[in-house]
Design a protein around this motif. Structure first.
Motif, PDB file in Angstrom:
ATOM      1  N   ALA A 274       0.858  -1.179   0.000  1.00 35.54           N
ATOM      2  CA  ALA A 274       0.000   0.000   0.000  1.00 35.54           C
ATOM      3  C   ALA A 274       0.899   1.234   0.000  1.00 35.54           C
ATOM      4  N   VAL A 275       0.545   2.199  -0.827  1.00 36.18           N
ATOM      5  CA  VAL A 275       1.322   3.435  -0.908  1.00 36.18           C
ATOM      6  C   VAL A 275       0.434   4.565  -0.381  1.00 36.18           C
ATOM      7  N   GLN A 276       0.503   4.761   0.940  1.00 33.72           N
ATOM      8  CA  GLN A 276      -0.339   5.770   1.580  1.00 33.72           C
ATOM      9  C   GLN A 276       0.209   7.177   1.416  1.00 33.72           C
ATOM     10  N   ASN A 277       1.529   7.292   1.319  1.00 37.38           N
ATOM     11  CA  ASN A 277       2.176   8.596   1.170  1.00 37.38           C
ATOM     12  C   ASN A 277       3.081   8.579  -0.061  1.00 37.38           C
ATOM     13  N   PRO A 278       2.489   8.674  -1.248  1.00 39.29           N
ATOM     14  CA  PRO A 278       3.297   8.590  -2.464  1.00 39.29           C
ATOM     15  C   PRO A 278       4.278   9.754  -2.573  1.00 39.29           C
ATOM     16  N   ASP A 279       5.403   9.464  -3.203  1.00 39.61           N
ATOM     17  CA  ASP A 279       6.383  10.514  -3.470  1.00 39.61           C
ATOM     18  C   ASP A 279       7.101  10.225  -4.777  1.00 39.61           C
ATOM     19  N   VAL A 280       7.764  11.224  -5.303  1.00 41.73           N
ATOM     20  CA  VAL A 280       8.473  11.061  -6.567  1.00 41.73           C
ATOM     21  C   VAL A 280       9.878  10.516  -6.363  1.00 41.73           C
ATOM     22  N   ARG A 281      10.358  10.471  -5.144  1.00 41.02           N
ATOM     23  CA  ARG A 281      11.729  10.010  -4.871  1.00 41.02           C
ATOM     24  C   ARG A 281      11.905   8.511  -5.100  1.00 41.02           C
ATOM     25  N   HIS A 282      10.830   7.733  -5.039  1.00 41.00           N
ATOM     26  CA  HIS A 282      10.954   6.285  -5.161  1.00 41.00           C
ATOM     27  C   HIS A 282      10.826   5.782  -6.600  1.00 41.00           C
ATOM     28  N   SER A 283      10.704   6.669  -7.537  1.00 43.52           N
ATOM     29  CA  SER A 283      10.688   6.264  -8.940  1.00 43.52           C
ATOM     30  C   SER A 283      12.114   5.891  -9.315  1.00 43.52           C
ATOM     31  N   TYR A 284      12.302   4.650  -9.722  1.00 40.88           N
ATOM     32  CA  TYR A 284      13.662   4.160  -9.915  1.00 40.88           C
ATOM     33  C   TYR A 284      14.151   4.198 -11.357  1.00 40.88           C
ATOM     34  N   ARG A 285      13.266   4.502 -12.300  1.00 45.68           N
ATOM     35  CA  ARG A 285      13.719   4.581 -13.686  1.00 45.68           C
ATOM     36  C   ARG A 285      12.732   5.397 -14.503  1.00 45.68           C
ATOM     37  N   SER A 286      13.196   5.832 -15.638  1.00 42.69           N
ATOM     38  CA  SER A 286      12.335   6.599 -16.530  1.00 42.69           C
ATOM     39  C   SER A 286      11.355   5.679 -17.238  1.00 42.69           C
ATOM     40  N   LEU A 287      10.091   5.969 -17.099  1.00 42.53           N
ATOM     41  CA  LEU A 287       9.031   5.222 -17.760  1.00 42.53           C
ATOM     42  C   LEU A 287       8.506   6.052 -18.925  1.00 42.53           C
ATOM     43  N   ASP A 288       7.283   5.789 -19.351  1.00 39.96           N
ATOM     44  CA  ASP A 288       6.726   6.488 -20.515  1.00 39.96           C
ATOM     45  C   ASP A 288       6.811   8.001 -20.397  1.00 39.96           C
TER      46      ASP A 288
ATOM     47  N   GLN B  68      -8.284   9.530  -4.198  1.00 42.28           N
ATOM     48  CA  GLN B  68      -9.161  10.560  -4.751  1.00 42.28           C
ATOM     49  C   GLN B  68      -8.234  11.610  -5.350  1.00 42.28           C
ATOM     50  N   MET B  69      -8.440  11.924  -6.622  1.00 44.36           N
ATOM     51  CA  MET B  69      -7.621  12.935  -7.280  1.00 44.36           C
ATOM     52  C   MET B  69      -8.458  14.162  -7.563  1.00 44.36           C
ATOM     53  N   ASN B  70      -7.985  15.302  -7.114  1.00 38.86           N
ATOM     54  CA  ASN B  70      -8.646  16.572  -7.367  1.00 38.86           C
ATOM     55  C   ASN B  70      -8.504  16.906  -8.851  1.00 38.86           C
TER      56      ASN B  70
ATOM     57  N   ILE C 238       4.839  14.194 -11.650  1.00 39.73           N
ATOM     58  CA  ILE C 238       6.265  14.452 -11.787  1.00 39.73           C
ATOM     59  C   ILE C 238       6.801  15.233 -10.589  1.00 39.73           C
ATOM     60  N   SER C 239       5.997  16.108 -10.041  1.00 40.96           N
ATOM     61  CA  SER C 239       6.451  16.915  -8.892  1.00 40.96           C
ATOM     62  C   SER C 239       5.741  16.485  -7.609  1.00 40.96           C
ATOM     63  N   GLN C 240       6.439  16.608  -6.510  1.00 39.96           N
ATOM     64  CA  GLN C 240       5.843  16.318  -5.210  1.00 39.96           C
ATOM     65  C   GLN C 240       4.722  17.309  -4.913  1.00 39.96           C
ATOM     66  N   LYS C 241       4.873  18.529  -5.412  1.00 40.92           N
ATOM     67  CA  LYS C 241       3.840  19.557  -5.236  1.00 40.92           C
ATOM     68  C   LYS C 241       2.499  19.066  -5.806  1.00 40.92           C
ATOM     69  N   ALA C 242       2.543  18.391  -6.962  1.00 41.43           N
ATOM     70  CA  ALA C 242       1.311  17.880  -7.576  1.00 41.43           C
ATOM     71  C   ALA C 242       0.712  16.760  -6.732  1.00 41.43           C
ATOM     72  N   ILE C 243       1.561  15.862  -6.236  1.00 43.14           N
ATOM     73  CA  ILE C 243       1.062  14.778  -5.376  1.00 43.14           C
ATOM     74  C   ILE C 243       0.396  15.363  -4.134  1.00 43.14           C
TER      75      ILE C 243
ATOM     76  N   PHE D 195      -4.925   9.678  -0.477  1.00 40.91           N
ATOM     77  CA  PHE D 195      -5.059   8.234  -0.292  1.00 40.91           C
ATOM     78  C   PHE D 195      -6.406   7.918   0.344  1.00 40.91           C
ATOM     79  N   GLN D 196      -7.102   6.889  -0.190  1.00 44.70           N
ATOM     80  CA  GLN D 196      -8.385   6.459   0.340  1.00 44.70           C
ATOM     81  C   GLN D 196      -8.263   5.099   1.056  1.00 44.70           C
ATOM     82  N   THR D 197      -7.769   4.115   0.321  1.00 43.43           N
ATOM     83  CA  THR D 197      -7.678   2.762   0.868  1.00 43.43           C
ATOM     84  C   THR D 197      -6.789   1.922  -0.054  1.00 43.43           C
TER      85      THR D 197
END
Length: 159
Positions: A10-24, A60-62, A142-147, A153-155
């Motif tokens: 479960a990723v309750q507190n997502p962040d951009v620091r844990h992205s380990y490689r460039s995706l799409d 839930q995404m604003n 891409i930015s932590q500000k956006a997250i 997080f809901q569940t």
């Protein structure tokens, strides 16, 4: 809107620091509006990592993205395919944005993108092939500000 993230925990507190490689769309935190897609991502990641659990985190995404730099590809596959190839090559164009919306290169589409990227197919052929595959979506934070400003997080659920 409800969005999903597939992982092995479960990723309750997502962040951009844990992205380990460039995706799409470069390095970032990825979600989708398609639950089944997140479930497949979770199961695939569990298989790759040899984990017992596949987890889908639900957020839930604003929808109000005012104040954020947003890139949306919508139906522009010509720009999309070049952007994806640049990101996979390690280019940093994506860092101009807080949030990127667009299609996802699922396994079938990924093969088409690779054929184009390697120069085996020209862009016209690649775009013709992509249009026949089911449409999936992805949203890259891409930015932590956006997250912090748009994602709550809901569940989570084991799948």
């Amino acid at each position: 809107m409800i969005v999903y993230h597939g992982s092995t925990e479960a990723v309750q507190n997502p962040d951009v620091r844990h992205s380990y490689r460039s995706l799409d769309f470069g390095m970032g935190f990825y979600v989708t509006t398609v639950r089944e897609q997140a479930e497949r991502w979770a199961r695939r990641k569990a298989d790759i990592l040899g984990k017992d659990k596949a987890i889908v985190s639900i957020y839930q995404m604003n929808d109000d993205t005012d104040g954020f730099l947003v890139k949306s590809f919508d139906e522009d596959l010509m720009e999309w395919i070049d952007f994806v190839c640049r990101c996979r090559d390690g280019e940093k164009d994506y860092l101009e944005y807080d949030l990127i919306f667009g299609k996802v290169a699922n396994d079938k589409v990924f093969r088409v993108v690779d054929m184009y990227h390697m120069g085996i197919w020209d862009k016209e052929r690649a775009l013709k092939e992509i249009k026949v595959y089911p449409v999936y979506d992805q949203i890259a934070f891409i930015s932590q500000k956006a997250i912090d400003g748009l994602l709550m997080f809901q569940t989570f659920e084991e799948v």
